[in-house]
Design a protein around this motif. Structure first.
Motif, PDB file in Angstrom:
ATOM      1  N   ASP A   4     -18.584   4.184  21.149  1.00 43.18           N
ATOM      2  CA  ASP A   4     -18.599   5.351  20.272  1.00 43.18           C
ATOM      3  C   ASP A   4     -17.759   6.489  20.839  1.00 43.18           C
ATOM      4  OD1 ASP A   4     -20.230   4.066  18.425  1.00 43.18           O
ATOM      5  OD2 ASP A   4     -22.075   4.823  19.359  1.00 43.18           O
ATOM      6  N   SER A   7     -14.122   5.567  20.395  1.00 45.05           N
ATOM      7  CA  SER A   7     -13.785   5.747  18.976  1.00 45.05           C
ATOM      8  C   SER A   7     -13.552   7.220  18.663  1.00 45.05           C
ATOM      9  CB  SER A   7     -14.907   5.203  18.082  1.00 45.05           C
ATOM     10  OG  SER A   7     -15.038   3.816  18.225  1.00 45.05           O
ATOM     11  N   GLU A  18     -11.577   7.507  10.078  1.00 46.91           N
ATOM     12  CA  GLU A  18     -12.102   6.143  10.015  1.00 46.91           C
ATOM     13  C   GLU A  18     -11.638   5.316  11.202  1.00 46.91           C
ATOM     14  OE1 GLU A  18     -14.312   5.008   7.757  1.00 46.91           O
ATOM     15  OE2 GLU A  18     -14.325   7.047   6.953  1.00 46.91           O
ATOM     16  N   ASN A  20     -13.387   2.302  13.754  1.00 45.52           N
ATOM     17  CA  ASN A  20     -14.562   1.517  14.138  1.00 45.52           C
ATOM     18  C   ASN A  20     -14.269   0.793  15.445  1.00 45.52           C
ATOM     19  OD1 ASN A  20     -13.378  -1.110  13.586  1.00 45.52           O
ATOM     20  ND2 ASN A  20     -13.609  -0.646  11.422  1.00 45.52           N
ATOM     21  N   SER A  23     -10.954  -1.184  15.503  1.00 49.94           N
ATOM     22  CA  SER A  23      -9.726  -0.562  15.003  1.00 49.94           C
ATOM     23  C   SER A  23      -8.662  -0.585  16.093  1.00 49.94           C
ATOM     24  CB  SER A  23      -9.996   0.892  14.597  1.00 49.94           C
ATOM     25  OG  SER A  23     -10.909   0.965  13.531  1.00 49.94           O
TER      26      SER A  23
END
Length: 72
Positions: A4, A7, A18, A20, A23
């Motif tokens: 997280d 990200s 966006e 995740n 990605s």
């Protein structure tokens, strides 16, 4: 640095909302200059200094967080 957090760094550097765990930084528009910003943010947050090739080998938050854990 967990998935997280990585990200969040990708979102900030790429200025997109966006992102995740899977990605790909480069597919989402990342380049070598932006990669240095990601690596700097990782180093500030964790003390782990990765190289550009590390991001090339692990271009997703999931893979990069594993590489950070291995290097810590």
């Amino acid at each position: 640095m967990n998935v997280d957090a990585v990200s969040a760094v990708f979102r900030e550097v790429l200025e997109i909302s966006e992102v995740n765990a899977d990605s790909d930084f480069f597919v989402m528009g990342g380049d070598s200059l932006l990669a240095t910003r990601v690596l700097s943010a990782v180093a500030r947050a964790t003390g782990v200094e990765l190289e550009f090739d590390d991001l090339l080998d692990a271009p997703t938050p999931n893979a990069l967080s594993k590489k950070i854990a291995e290097a810590a």
